[in-house]
Structures are given as structure tokens and as C-alpha cells.
Enzyme design. Structure first.
Site, PDB file in Angstrom:
ATOM      1  N   TYR A 142       0.815  -1.298  -0.069  1.00  0.00           N
ATOM      2  CA  TYR A 142       0.095  -0.066  -0.182  1.00  0.00           C
ATOM      3  C   TYR A 142       0.538   1.329   0.036  1.00  0.00           C
ATOM      4  O   TYR A 142       0.207   2.301  -0.190  1.00  0.00           O
ATOM      5  CB  TYR A 142      -0.867   0.143   1.141  1.00  0.00           C
ATOM      6  CG  TYR A 142      -1.763  -1.137   1.017  1.00  0.00           C
ATOM      7  CD1 TYR A 142      -2.296  -1.730  -0.018  1.00  0.00           C
ATOM      8  CD2 TYR A 142      -2.541  -1.486   2.326  1.00  0.00           C
ATOM      9  CE1 TYR A 142      -3.308  -2.647  -0.021  1.00  0.00           C
ATOM     10  CE2 TYR A 142      -3.598  -2.288   2.326  1.00  0.00           C
ATOM     11  CZ  TYR A 142      -3.948  -3.055   1.099  1.00  0.00           C
ATOM     12  OH  TYR A 142      -4.805  -3.986   1.062  1.00  0.00           O
ATOM     13  N   LYS A 192       3.743 -15.247   1.636  1.00  0.00           N
ATOM     14  CA  LYS A 192       3.620 -16.090   0.455  1.00  0.00           C
ATOM     15  C   LYS A 192       5.288 -16.222  -0.292  1.00  0.00           C
ATOM     16  O   LYS A 192       5.666 -15.898  -1.292  1.00  0.00           O
ATOM     17  CB  LYS A 192       3.013 -15.563  -0.930  1.00  0.00           C
ATOM     18  CG  LYS A 192       1.533 -15.659  -0.516  1.00  0.00           C
ATOM     19  CD  LYS A 192       0.792 -16.676  -0.914  1.00  0.00           C
ATOM     20  CE  LYS A 192       0.597 -17.043  -2.286  1.00  0.00           C
ATOM     21  NZ  LYS A 192       0.018 -18.406  -2.936  1.00  0.00           N
ATOM     22  N   ASP A 225      -2.308 -18.059   1.684  1.00  0.00           N
ATOM     23  CA  ASP A 225      -3.770 -18.571   1.010  1.00  0.00           C
ATOM     24  C   ASP A 225      -4.080 -19.903   1.805  1.00  0.00           C
ATOM     25  O   ASP A 225      -5.098 -20.225   2.076  1.00  0.00           O
ATOM     26  CB  ASP A 225      -3.432 -18.922  -0.377  1.00  0.00           C
ATOM     27  CG  ASP A 225      -2.354 -19.587  -0.727  1.00  0.00           C
ATOM     28  OD1 ASP A 225      -1.347 -19.762   0.066  1.00  0.00           O
ATOM     29  OD2 ASP A 225      -2.226 -20.413  -1.800  1.00  0.00           O
ATOM     30  N   ASP A 249      -5.021  -7.073   5.999  1.00  0.00           N
ATOM     31  CA  ASP A 249      -6.074  -6.449   5.397  1.00  0.00           C
ATOM     32  C   ASP A 249      -7.147  -7.586   5.140  1.00  0.00           C
ATOM     33  O   ASP A 249      -8.437  -7.584   5.757  1.00  0.00           O
ATOM     34  CB  ASP A 249      -5.883  -5.678   4.246  1.00  0.00           C
ATOM     35  CG  ASP A 249      -7.009  -4.446   4.037  1.00  0.00           C
ATOM     36  OD1 ASP A 249      -7.594  -4.580   4.748  1.00  0.00           O
ATOM     37  OD2 ASP A 249      -6.774  -3.884   3.229  1.00  0.00           O
ATOM     38  N   ASP A 253     -10.362  -9.201   8.121  1.00  0.00           N
ATOM     39  CA  ASP A 253     -11.560  -8.998   7.752  1.00  0.00           C
ATOM     40  C   ASP A 253     -12.376 -10.298   7.855  1.00  0.00           C
ATOM     41  O   ASP A 253     -13.502 -10.360   8.349  1.00  0.00           O
ATOM     42  CB  ASP A 253     -11.733  -8.444   6.596  1.00  0.00           C
ATOM     43  CG  ASP A 253     -11.964  -6.815   6.734  1.00  0.00           C
ATOM     44  OD1 ASP A 253     -11.554  -6.132   7.749  1.00  0.00           O
ATOM     45  OD2 ASP A 253     -12.642  -5.942   5.781  1.00  0.00           O
TER      46      ASP A 253
END
Ligand code: NAD
Length: 368
Positions: A142, A192, A225, A249, A253
Site C-alpha cells: 500500500y 507467500k 492462502d 487486511d 476482515d
């Protein structure tokens, strides 16, 4: 020793309503537990813009840097939707996070037994769930450069850059290990590393910090993942999860919604320790200013109350009192009290924001 200091920024919409209930609880701890806070209150977001023409006055920013912890309600509302980007209410919140350098974002996913039916997962998968996601908040994709949309040949290309330095990874890893020591003593780091160099470095640095400073904490690694799948399959296998800004992020959530309502979710954002050893800290509910129900006494104050419980635990080293407050919340829910957002069962009449606050205070008193 002087009293610990707390800056309260109620903000907009339901912010002041839910914060009024937290004030009752702060006062209760002063009166009944000899835990007196020096409380100051100020404006943030739209309310600050209305008075000062800016969503965060410099004096308020200065105060936030000085206090032991900041507790914020929520910012924003339709009245401010058409303001210039630079003075939108959210800019006040972003400025606090940036200037306080709050790099470690803590999002618990905790499921009170009485609300297990609210989850979209099976009751036995979520009942009693208590995990914590630690998300790196000030770096990663970001913020990385280069970024932008450029022309290349006859088409446009969107670019963002995932970039992490060793020190950025190390400090958020430390934050997760410290936290784990106050909880179940387990950290799972997610990245990852199979397809991203930043993931390889992440895994290396987390492992190094662990070996050098936190060998007593159990550490595991998981691809993000696979972590998402495991969070849905059997979330209770986790204690603390540490991950980068982007994965955090999404995963936070997802984990939060395992537990049901937005009105129940607290958060903390922590920075480096100050001279007194306490980290720079901002505590706030995950929800926004809920303009659709503002001013109607319908807001659920529990997310904000639980944010204060996090402040007790992580800023003020009052773990026992944080437990007491969380147990008081659990008690009122077990007794069947519900604000309107928690209705589901037949024949339950909702209580108002202040009735919920009063019930929590009564449960605190009953715990003595
Ligand atoms: P929201 O979280 O304010 O509301 C989403 C839905 O959840 C609404 O139906 C609302 O009534 C309900 N809800 C939220 N908190 C609740 C509570 N404590 N009790 C009962 N019901 C609750 O999100 P939104 O509607 O997308 O945004 C509204 C405003 O809040 C916007 O201006 C947005 O920019 C702002 N916002 C601020 C923050 C923040 O301050 N951290 C976060 C998100 C959104």
C-alpha cells in the site's frame, strides 16, 4: 506515580454515543478499582472540521503524542462526503496513525458463546474462539514505490510495489511475539514465500527474531492462502497470526466476520515504546460512524468497550482488569441482553446503547 493518561476522541455519528458508555466504565475503574485515569477529550473527524476547518487540529495531534493511549470512536458521515480529500474526516484518523507511527495493527477475533449462532460457520467451529491477527500497517504494497498507472505501448499498466525492510519485519514480529507471551504463547506467521521474494525475507527475519529473542514462543509458518483456508476450517488452531499489510487486511476482515456483528469488534494499533515503556497506542472499534442509526440510541457500544479492554491489557498492563471487563460483557450477553444489531432470536426486545452500558457496569460491580 502519576495516573495513566487517556485521550478520548469520540468523533462523529455513533462515536460519541458509544464513547459515553465507555466513559461510565472508565469512571467505574477509577471509583471501584483504584485505577484512575487522567482523561482528556477532544475532537476528530467531521466534528473537528466543523470547529477548526481540519479533521485533526495540531494541538490534538500533539496531545495524542503525549498521552499513554488514545481511544477513538468513529469518524465520517454523509455531511462530509463532498469535502476535498485533504480535509475529509478519515484524514484525521490517517494522520494519527501515520504521525504516531502505529505499525502494528491488532485485530482480535473473539467469539462469545452467547453469540456463536451469529457466525456463518458451525457453532462448534467458532464457540469460544479467541485469536489475534497482527497486521503490519505502515509499509508493504500500500506504500511501496514505484506505484501508479502508466502507458505502455497501446495500453495502461497498473503498478504497485511490495517492499519490506528487515527492520520493518522485525519490529512487527516482535510485537506479535510479545503479544503471544501474554496469551497462548503461539505465533503463526503468514506470507507467500513460495512465490514472493518479500515473503522469503519475511519468513527469514521472523525466524531470526524468534531464535534470537523469543525461542520460548511456539512459531509456525503458513502460506497466506493456506492460512485463509485454515481460518475457515478450524480457526481455533491459531493463537496469534502475524502477517503483512495486504494479507493482514484481508485475513483480519475474514477472521473478524467469523464472529458475527460489526458492533462487537475492537482493534488496537501500536507503535514503538515511549520513554515510560508503554507503546504509542490507538484503540478503536472496527466499525464506522453508522450514520443510519446515529442519534437513535441503537448503537452497540461493545466494540468500543472491548477496545478499552485492549487498552487496559496492552497499554496499562492490567490484564486481570481487562479479563474482568471482557467477562462482564460475556455475562450481559449470556443474560440475553441484545442491542438491535444482535437480534436474531425470536421474542427478544433490544436494549438501548445506554442500557447496554449500564448493564456492563452492573456486571462489573457484581464481579467484585
Ligand atoms: P459502518 O461501520 O459505519 O456501518 C455499517 C453497518 O453496520 C451500518 O448498517 C451500521 O448501522 C452498522 N453498525 C456499525 N457499527 C455498529 C454498532 N456499533 N452498532 C450497531 N450497528 C452498527 O460503515 P459504513 O456505513 O460503510 O460507513 C459509515 C461512515 O463511517 C462513512 O463515513 C465511513 O467513511 C465511516 N467509517 C469510519 C471508520 C472509522 O472511523 N474507523 C471505519 C469505517 C467507516
Amino acid at each position: 506515580m502519576s495516573n495513566p493518561s487517556l485521550l478520548i476522541l469520540p468523533g462523529d455519528g455513533i462515536g460519541p454515543e458509544v464513547m459515553a458508555e465507555v466513559r461510565k466504565i472508565v469512571d467505574w475503574f477509577g471509583a471501584k478499582r483504584d485505577l484512575v485515569f487522567d482523561v482528556s477529550e477532544d475532537l476528530v473527524g467531521g466534528s473537528a472540521y466543523d470547529k477548526h476547518g481540519t479533521p485533526l487540529h495540531d494541538d490534538t495531534m500533539e496531545k495524542a503524542q503525549q498521552v499513554d493511549a488514545v481511544l477513538l470512536g468513529a469518524v465520517g458521515g454523509p455531511k462530509y462526503d463532498n469535502l476535498d480529500f485533504s480535509v475529509k474526516p478519515e484524514r484525521g484518523l490517517l494522520r494519527l496513525r501515520k504521525e504516531m507511527d502505529l505499525f502494528s495493527n491488532l485485530r482480535p477475533a473473539q467469539c462469545f458463546d452467547a453469540l456463536a449462532d451469529f457466525s456463518s460457520l458451525k457453532k462448534d467451529v467458532v464457540a469460544g474462539l479467541d485469536i489475534m491477527i497482527v497486521r503490519e500497517l505502515t509499509s508493504g504494497i500500500y506504500f511501496g514505490e514505484p506505484r501508479g498507472i502508466i502507458e505502455e505501448g497501446n495500453e495502461r499498466v497498473g503498478i504497485n510495489t511490495q517492499r519490506y525492510t528487515e527492520s520493518e519485519i522485525a519490529r512487527v514480529a516482535r510485537s506479535a511475539f510479545e503479544l503471544a507471551r501474554k496469551r497462548g504463547n503461539k505465533v503463526c506467521s503468514m506470507e507467500k514465500a513460495n512465490v514472493m521474494e518479500s515473503g522469503i525475507l519475511w519468513r527469514d527475519v521472523v525466524t531470526e527474531v524468534h531464535q534470537a529473542e523469543y525461542a520460548d514462543v511456539e512459531l509456525s509458518h503458513m502460506y497466506a492462502d493456506a492460512g485463509a483456508m485454515q481460518l475457515c476450517r478450524w480457526p481455533k488452531q491459531f493463537d496469534v497470526i502475524v502477517t503483512d499489510n495486504l494479507f493482514g487486511d484481508i485475513l483480519s476482515d475474514m477472521a473478524a466476520m467469523l464472529t458475527g456483528s460489526l458492533g462487537m469488534l475492537p482493534s488496537a494499533s501500536l507503535g514503538v515504546p515511549m520513554a515510560n515503556g508503554r507503546p504509542k497506542a490507538l484503540y478503536e472499534p472496527v466499525h464506522g460512524s453508522a450514520p443510519d442509526i446515529a442519534g437513535q440510541g441503537k448503537a452497540n457500544p461493545i466494540a468500543c468497550v472491548l477496545s478499552f479492554a485492549m487498552a487496559l491489557r496492552y497499554s496499562f498492563d492490567q490484564g486481570t482488569e481487562a479479563d474482568r471487563l471482557e467477562q462482564a460483557v460475556e455475562k450481559v450477553l449470556a443474560d440475553g441482553l441484545r442491542t438491535a444489531d444482535l437480534l436474531g432470536e425470536e421474542g427478544v426486545t433490544p436494549v438501548s446503547t445506554s442500557e447496554m452500558g449500564d448493564a456492563i457496569v452492573a456486571a462489573l460491580t457484581a464481579s467484585l
